[in-house]
Design a protein around this motif. Structure first.
Motif, PDB file in Angstrom:
ATOM      1  N   PRO A 103       0.821  -1.218   0.000  1.00 49.51           N
ATOM      2  CA  PRO A 103       0.000   0.000   0.000  1.00 49.51           C
ATOM      3  C   PRO A 103       0.856   1.269   0.000  1.00 49.51           C
ATOM      4  O   PRO A 103       0.353   2.361  -0.215  1.00 49.51           O
ATOM      5  N   CYS A 132       1.155   1.219  -5.995  1.00 43.94           N
ATOM      6  CA  CYS A 132       0.724   0.840  -4.647  1.00 43.94           C
ATOM      7  C   CYS A 132      -0.769   0.527  -4.662  1.00 43.94           C
ATOM      8  O   CYS A 132      -1.514   1.083  -5.480  1.00 43.94           O
ATOM      9  N   TRP A 133      -1.180  -0.338  -3.741  1.00 45.69           N
ATOM     10  CA  TRP A 133      -2.535  -0.885  -3.809  1.00 45.69           C
ATOM     11  C   TRP A 133      -3.284  -0.741  -2.483  1.00 45.69           C
ATOM     12  O   TRP A 133      -2.680  -0.714  -1.416  1.00 45.69           O
ATOM     13  N   ARG A 134      -4.591  -0.643  -2.594  1.00 46.15           N
ATOM     14  CA  ARG A 134      -5.433  -0.759  -1.397  1.00 46.15           C
ATOM     15  C   ARG A 134      -6.711  -1.456  -1.821  1.00 46.15           C
ATOM     16  O   ARG A 134      -7.140  -1.304  -2.985  1.00 46.15           O
ATOM     17  N   ARG A 143     -10.140   4.678  -6.470  1.00 43.09           N
ATOM     18  CA  ARG A 143      -9.236   3.743  -7.124  1.00 43.09           C
ATOM     19  C   ARG A 143      -8.592   2.806  -6.127  1.00 43.09           C
ATOM     20  O   ARG A 143      -8.496   3.107  -4.936  1.00 43.09           O
ATOM     21  N   ARG A 144      -8.153   1.663  -6.631  1.00 43.90           N
ATOM     22  CA  ARG A 144      -7.491   0.698  -5.760  1.00 43.90           C
ATOM     23  C   ARG A 144      -5.983   0.663  -6.002  1.00 43.90           C
ATOM     24  O   ARG A 144      -5.266  -0.069  -5.323  1.00 43.90           O
ATOM     25  N   GLU A 145      -5.558   1.419  -6.981  1.00 41.14           N
ATOM     26  CA  GLU A 145      -4.105   1.451  -7.218  1.00 41.14           C
ATOM     27  C   GLU A 145      -3.716   2.872  -7.611  1.00 41.14           C
ATOM     28  O   GLU A 145      -4.513   3.628  -8.151  1.00 41.14           O
ATOM     29  N   HIS A 146      -2.519   3.240  -7.302  1.00 41.45           N
ATOM     30  CA  HIS A 146      -1.946   4.462  -7.842  1.00 41.45           C
ATOM     31  C   HIS A 146      -0.438   4.291  -7.844  1.00 41.45           C
ATOM     32  O   HIS A 146       0.084   3.350  -7.258  1.00 41.45           O
TER      33      HIS A 146
HETATM   34  O1  LIG Z   1      -3.111   7.104  -0.807  1.00 39.53           O
HETATM   35  C1  LIG Z   1      -3.379   5.866  -0.287  1.00 39.53           C
HETATM   36  C2  LIG Z   1      -3.393   4.827  -1.367  1.00 39.53           C
HETATM   37  C3  LIG Z   1      -2.621   3.676  -1.231  1.00 39.53           C
HETATM   38  C4  LIG Z   1      -2.666   2.728  -2.231  1.00 39.53           C
HETATM   39  C5  LIG Z   1      -3.457   2.930  -3.324  1.00 39.53           C
HETATM   40  C6  LIG Z   1      -4.181   4.110  -3.398  1.00 39.53           C
HETATM   41 BR1  LIG Z   1      -5.288   4.422  -4.875  1.00 39.53          BR
HETATM   42  N1  LIG Z   1      -4.164   5.048  -2.437  1.00 39.53           N
END
Ligand SMILES: OCc1cccc(Br)n1
Length: 446
Positions: A103, A132-134, A143-146
């Motif tokens: 993450p 990075c993921w959440r 979103r689940r990734e950035h």
């Molecule tokens: O800023 C926290 C975060 C972590 C991983 C993925 C994403 Br989208 N955001």
């Protein structure tokens, strides 16, 4: 999908692949929820952004590193009630290992620093750009990734580290046309919190939890904040005092409250003085409400914000002097920041600062006769050998089609391979912007 998917190698996936799919059934062609594709135009923008990340990092003498996207889950299990923990994208692999999609990048950096031990001289100055993921329920459609740009300095105990990091972000903003009128940095220190709480008998274990709760200020009602602070054993008096300090926007006010002898005020003063020397004072302001939402920060914390207040934090970071010992390593002074790839693009759109990044291919090469395909391939190879970008027309296409493609790829020149010219070892070069054309020897086309 025209063929039944081959079974994956055993042990390579957390669950066996589904059996053969009925090839008549259309798969969902969208990417998994919360994730993005990067088709060419989006990829050019992403590459432009990351190139700026990398060039600034190298301007500051940092070395690029990377780590696996997949890490041991243990790297991210902290007990301070962070959102990042609640949204961990974790699972058990086929070796029964608890793993997680990272993450954030800082724990991986800490792991690698410990692994490298004394083989890496200090100070360490590393940067990374990593996905990075959440795992967040898509109810909020987020979103689940950035992708995050990180810069970290390990081994520098004083605030020159943080001052250098903020200078690198200011340099980045200036490169892409963002000014101190668009963006600022709110700066504080967790030592402010620590010094207030030290006036009350608050258990050491409550400190990180209190920081995570306070980071929710402005996102949940203040009554909820107070309730949660009580749940981590802060007295009503401590809470009232804390909230009063957190509303402070001037170092003078803070000094009156805490006195001038503490580390919090002296470090902040030193940082603001260094900012003057670096030349970015107009970018920064003291704001005691900034604590950041990661448990491991121990000192200076900062976040980049858009002055119009429409967007979420652009970036954030701070000092984390005790992260390594949480992984069993020897502590080293450390500071760093994370800079996501999403909010900055929203800001550039808001400010009409998105760069024009058209596809640009210098040459399009085409044979006028199907028997001259080999000749056209040779012309393309000669040009490519000289570092010239070439789009080689691979099929038998009418000239109308070739001109249309040339326009679409913004080609500067059309190189035509015709039998009459080729017999003399020549090709026709057409400058598409002016229509000018001339014959040239293949080896002399520059
Ligand atoms: O800023 C926290 C975060 C972590 C991983 C993925 C994403 Br989208 N955001």
């Amino acid at each position: 999908v025209n063929e039944t998917p081959r079974a994956g190698r055993s042990g390579s996936v957390s669950s066996p692949p589904h059996q053969a799919v009925d090839y008549a059934q259309k798969i969902d062609v969208n990417p998994p929820k919360g994730t993005r594709d990067f088709p060419p135009e989006e990829m050019r923008l992403r590459n432009w952004l990351f190139q700026n990340f990398r060039e600034v990092s190298q301007l500051f003498g940092f070395e690029e590193v990377d780590y696996p996207v997949l890490e041991s889950e243990a790297l991210f299990i902290r007990k301070a009630g962070e959102e990042i923990r609640d949204q961990l994208y974790c699972f058990e692999d086929r070796g029964n290992r608890r793993v997680a999609l990272r993450p954030e990048l800082t724990p991986s950096l800490a792991r690698l620093v410990i692994q490298k031990g004394k083989s890496v001289p200090l100070p360490i100055k590393w940067f990374a750009v990593g996905q990075c993921w959440r795992y967040e329920r898509m109810t909020r459609g987020r979103r689940r990734e950035h992708y995050q740009w990180n810069m970290d300095i390990i081994g520098v105990p004083d605030v020159t580290g943080e001052a250098e990091l903020i200078s690198s972000i200011v340099t980045f903003f200036k490169r892409i046309g963002i000014t101190s009128k668009d963006v600022g940095f709110k700066i504080s220190s967790r030592k402010v919190l620590q010094e207030v709480l030290s006036l009350y008998s608050v258990p050491e274990t409550s400190f990180a939890k209190a920081c995570i709760i306070i980071d929710k200020m402005g996102k949940i009602p203040v009554e909820e904040i107070k309730k949660e602070l009580k749940s981590v054993e802060l007295s009503n008096e401590a809470i009232e005092d804390l909230l009063q300090v957190l509303s402070m926007k001037s170092l003078t006010e803070l000094e009156e409250k805490l006195g001038g002898g503490g580390e919090a005020v002296s470090e902040l003063k030193q940082l603001f003085s260094l900012a003057e020397k670096f030349g970015y004072s107009e970018w920064i302001q003291f704001d005691a409400s900034v604590v950041r939402g990661l448990a491991y920060y121990t000192g200076i914390v900062f976040e980049g914000f858009d002055r119009e207040g429409k967007l979420r934090a652009i970036c954030g970071g701070g000092r984390y002097d005790r992260l390594l010992s949480t992984f069993g390593g020897d502590d080293l002074p450390a500071c760093g920041f994370g800079f996501g790839d999403a909010v900055i693009i929203e800001l550039l759109k808001e400010r009409q600062l998105l760069p024009e990044l058209p596809l640009e291919v210098e040459n399009i090469v085409c044979s006028l006769d199907p028997d001259l395909k080999g000749a056209a391939a040779r012309v393309a190879s000669v040009l490519r050998g000289k570092g010239q970008c070439v789009d080689l027309v691979l099929e038998n296409k009418p000239l109308k089609w070739v001109f249309k493609r040339a326009a679409r790829i913004n080609a500067r020149r059309l190189i035509l391979v015709g039998s009459a010219e080729w017999e003399k070892g020549m090709v026709v070069v057409k400058i598409l912007s002016t229509g000018e054309q001339y014959e040239a020897n293949v080896d002399e086309v520059e």
